[in-house]
Enzyme design. Structure first.
Site, PDB file in Angstrom:
ATOM      1  N   GLY A  99      13.470 -10.088 -47.783  1.00 57.00           N
ATOM      2  CA  GLY A  99      14.633 -10.336 -47.056  1.00 57.00           C
ATOM      3  C   GLY A  99      15.365 -11.497 -47.943  1.00 57.00           C
ATOM      4  O   GLY A  99      16.371 -12.057 -47.384  1.00 57.00           O
ATOM      5  N   VAL A 100      15.073 -11.640 -49.109  1.00 54.57           N
ATOM      6  CA  VAL A 100      16.108 -12.727 -49.818  1.00 54.57           C
ATOM      7  C   VAL A 100      17.543 -12.168 -50.525  1.00 54.57           C
ATOM      8  O   VAL A 100      18.056 -12.806 -51.085  1.00 54.57           O
ATOM      9  CB  VAL A 100      15.119 -13.579 -50.953  1.00 54.57           C
ATOM     10  CG1 VAL A 100      14.168 -14.444 -50.514  1.00 54.57           C
ATOM     11  CG2 VAL A 100      14.648 -12.266 -51.929  1.00 54.57           C
ATOM     12  N   ASP A 135      10.338   0.139 -52.539  1.00 56.06           N
ATOM     13  CA  ASP A 135      10.107  -0.823 -51.385  1.00 56.06           C
ATOM     14  C   ASP A 135       9.414   0.466 -50.271  1.00 56.06           C
ATOM     15  O   ASP A 135      10.307   1.390 -50.199  1.00 56.06           O
ATOM     16  CB  ASP A 135      11.084  -1.655 -50.760  1.00 56.06           C
ATOM     17  CG  ASP A 135      10.804  -2.587 -50.022  1.00 56.06           C
ATOM     18  OD1 ASP A 135       9.599  -2.382 -49.323  1.00 56.06           O
ATOM     19  OD2 ASP A 135      11.376  -3.495 -49.947  1.00 56.06           O
ATOM     20  N   LYS A 154      17.246  -8.996 -52.400  1.00 57.83           N
ATOM     21  CA  LYS A 154      16.829  -8.081 -53.740  1.00 57.83           C
ATOM     22  C   LYS A 154      17.744  -6.698 -53.624  1.00 57.83           C
ATOM     23  O   LYS A 154      18.391  -6.363 -54.780  1.00 57.83           O
ATOM     24  CB  LYS A 154      15.316  -7.488 -53.744  1.00 57.83           C
ATOM     25  CG  LYS A 154      14.334  -8.722 -54.010  1.00 57.83           C
ATOM     26  CD  LYS A 154      13.237  -8.047 -54.262  1.00 57.83           C
ATOM     27  CE  LYS A 154      12.645  -7.548 -52.552  1.00 57.83           C
ATOM     28  NZ  LYS A 154      12.556  -8.519 -51.350  1.00 57.83           N
TER      29      LYS A 154
END
Ligand SMILES: Nc1ncnc2c1ncn2[C@@H]1O[C@H](COP(=O)(O)OP(=O)(O)O)[C@@H](O)[C@H]1O
Ligand SMILES: [Mg+2]
Length: 296
Positions: free
Chosen positions: A7-8, A34, A10
């Site tokens: 959630g940052v 992912d 990427k």
């Protein structure tokens, strides 16, 4: 490789970076490994496990790795030799033997790296951007070839003992082990060489983001990988009210901490928190502008 906590940003920053290199005429492939791939969502198209051109972006292809597909290819590539070796010792149906070996620790991760390396080597792309799974999984991925190798180290001994006790003379299994070990070592060499791979860590200026980054940087170092780029995402730059001012104050010490700890050995890039979600080529171009500035 883009890594960091879930959630940052990427996927956002790797997609914007891919767009950037495609725009300056590099043939670019963006890959997501992912398990909850979001390239399809961010590019607003159905991507899936085969390379697809991204409409509206010349020179850009995208691919979402499907673990089942990776496994299928593993079986295709190694199945026959695994079975040939095993059938010298045991009498079982092909599928049972190959399925069993495919479950061995590290094989799936190992082959994921090999799968990406294959795309690097086939030479169709100048640049491959890898949007990795959240940090812990990526480290697992990179650590596994090592553990896999250690695991293999005892295998020849076991095999020789079995072979002797069964009075077998064939040694194809040893050759397979040797070729796997070579494959694994090649992979580790490739991913550990800064001439090939740049690891870009994405974080947010909050305690959990900063602490996690420290751990990731340290762990990657243990695998011989230096992080040379750190993206600090969601930075509040122009607060227009008490709420945002308060959040900006919260972020300040963490940003200072990151610059203090890493400013002299990494390139740090701040990406402002935008008032909208980043979705579609137009928005991504804006992020590209923040990441690459005017320098092209
Ligand atoms: N700088 C930003 N400003 C506003 N929203 C952002 C920013 N960066 C990311 N986002 C949003 O945050 C969410 C998570 O980002 P994403 O790139 O999917 O994270 P990750 O891939 O690390 O899980 C997405 O909805 C994205 O649009
Ligand atoms: Mg993502």
């Amino acid at each position: 490789m883009f890594g960091g906590k879930g959630g940052v940003g990427k996927t956002t920053t790797s997609a914007a970076t891919a767009l950037h290199y495609a725009r300056i005429s590099r043939k670019t492939l963006i890959i997501s490994s992912d398990l909850t791939p979001s390239l399809s969502d961010i590019f607003e198209m159905e991507i899936g496990p085969t390379e697809k051109p991204v409409p509206g972006a010349q020179n850009l292809h995208a691919l979402e790795i499907d673990p089942d597909e990776v496994m299928r290819r593993w079986k295709e590539k190694f199945g026959p030799e695994v079975y040939a070796a095993a059938s010298a010792l045991i009498d079982l149906p092909y599928d049972e033997v190959v399925d069993y070996v495919a479950m061995a620790p590290g094989i799936q991760e190992e082959f994921m790296l090999d799968y990406i390396l294959e795309r690097v080597r086939d030479g169709r792309y100048d640049m491959i951007i890898w949007d990795t799974a959240p940090a812990g999984d990526t480290l697992r991925l990179l650590g596994l070839p090592q553990r896999f190798l250690e695991h293999l180290r005892v295998a020849p001994k076991v095999y020789l003992e079995v072979r002797d006790s069964f009075k077998l003379s064939r040694t194809p299994f040893l050759e397979i082990i040797r070729s796997w070990r070579e494959l694994s070592e090649q992979t580790m060499r490739f991913f550990g060489d800064p001439a090939n791979v740049e690891f870009i860590l994405v974080t947010i200026p909050e305690a959990l983001g900063v602490y996690q980054s420290r751990r990731v940087i340290r762990d990657l170092q243990q695998h011989g990988l230096d992080v040379r780029y750190l993206i600090i995402n969601d930075v509040i730059v122009d607060p227009n009210g008490a709420f945002l001012r308060q959040r900006m104050e919260m972020q300040r010490p963490y940003i200072e901490m990151l610059y203090e700890e890493y400013g002299d050995r990494m390139t740090l890039v701040k990406l402002p928190l935008l008032p909208y979600e980043v979705k579609g080529i137009e928005r991504l171009r804006e992020v590209e502008g923040f990441l690459f500035g005017g320098e092209g």
